[in-house]
Design an enzyme around this catalytic site. Structure first.
Site, mmCIF file in Angstrom:
data_model
loop_
_atom_site.group_PDB
_atom_site.id
_atom_site.type_symbol
_atom_site.label_atom_id
_atom_site.label_comp_id
_atom_site.label_asym_id
_atom_site.label_seq_id
_atom_site.Cartn_x
_atom_site.Cartn_y
_atom_site.Cartn_z
ATOM 1 N N TYR A 68 2.514 -108.049 -53.693
ATOM 2 C CA TYR A 68 2.768 -106.733 -54.295
ATOM 3 C C TYR A 68 3.730 -106.884 -55.463
ATOM 4 O O TYR A 68 3.579 -106.233 -56.491
ATOM 5 C CB TYR A 68 3.372 -105.793 -53.251
ATOM 6 N N GLU A 80 -12.914 -115.208 -46.821
ATOM 7 C CA GLU A 80 -12.940 -115.646 -48.226
ATOM 8 C C GLU A 80 -12.352 -117.037 -48.393
ATOM 9 O O GLU A 80 -12.308 -117.563 -49.489
ATOM 10 C CB GLU A 80 -12.177 -114.640 -49.069
ATOM 11 N N CYS A 101 -8.166 -104.721 -52.421
ATOM 12 C CA CYS A 101 -6.734 -104.598 -52.111
ATOM 13 C C CYS A 101 -6.367 -105.471 -50.913
ATOM 14 O O CYS A 101 -5.209 -105.698 -50.648
ATOM 15 C CB CYS A 101 -6.390 -103.136 -51.854
ATOM 16 N N HIS A 102 -7.361 -105.960 -50.198
ATOM 17 C CA HIS A 102 -7.058 -106.812 -49.044
ATOM 18 C C HIS A 102 -6.534 -108.168 -49.496
ATOM 19 O O HIS A 102 -6.081 -108.971 -48.701
ATOM 20 C CB HIS A 102 -8.317 -106.961 -48.196
ATOM 21 N N ASN A 113 -5.258 -94.673 -52.283
ATOM 22 C CA ASN A 113 -6.520 -94.703 -53.037
ATOM 23 C C ASN A 113 -7.601 -95.544 -52.341
ATOM 24 O O ASN A 113 -8.740 -95.215 -52.372
ATOM 25 C CB ASN A 113 -6.261 -95.221 -54.439
#
Length: 92
Positions: free
Chosen positions: A24, A81, A54-55, A47
DNA sequence: CGTATGACGTGCA
DNA sequence: GTGCACGCCATAC
């Protein structure tokens, strides 16, 4: 709600390559406000667009942090991933 | 417009 | 290494 900060955050997060992660603080820094890491999480939280990975955004400690759909889903996605997670923390 | 909240970060015990 | 308190910024109410 087209605030410049939010737009930057989304753009930066959307640019995170698969298998890579960003904190962040790092996102806030790229957005031009290194002290707005709090706001970054807030914006993403309210959002939560499926178009935004955002993960891939985690805490500076390497912790997974939270996720609108559940931190477990976030961790699962990261693992999928190729991100190596150790004790709920990213192995950097 | 002022207060409260939160997917956070850093420092200190 | 773990836990607690303070600080910081953008939104929501």
């Amino acid at each position: 709600m087209t605030s410049l900060f939010q737009e930057k955050v989304f753009k930066i997060v959307a640019k995170i390559p698969k298998g890579e992660t960003m904190t962040y603080k790092r996102v806030a820094l790229f957005a031009g406000k290194p002290r707005a890491y709090r706001a970054v999480g807030n914006i993403l939280n309210k959002n939560a667009d499926p178009k935004i990975p955002c993960h891939r955004v985690m805490r500076s400690d390497g912790k997974i942090g939270g996720y609108n759909r559940g931190a477990e889903i976030k961790e699962s996605l990261l693992k999928k991933e190729g991100v190596v997670i150790r004790n709920r923390k990213i192995v950097h």
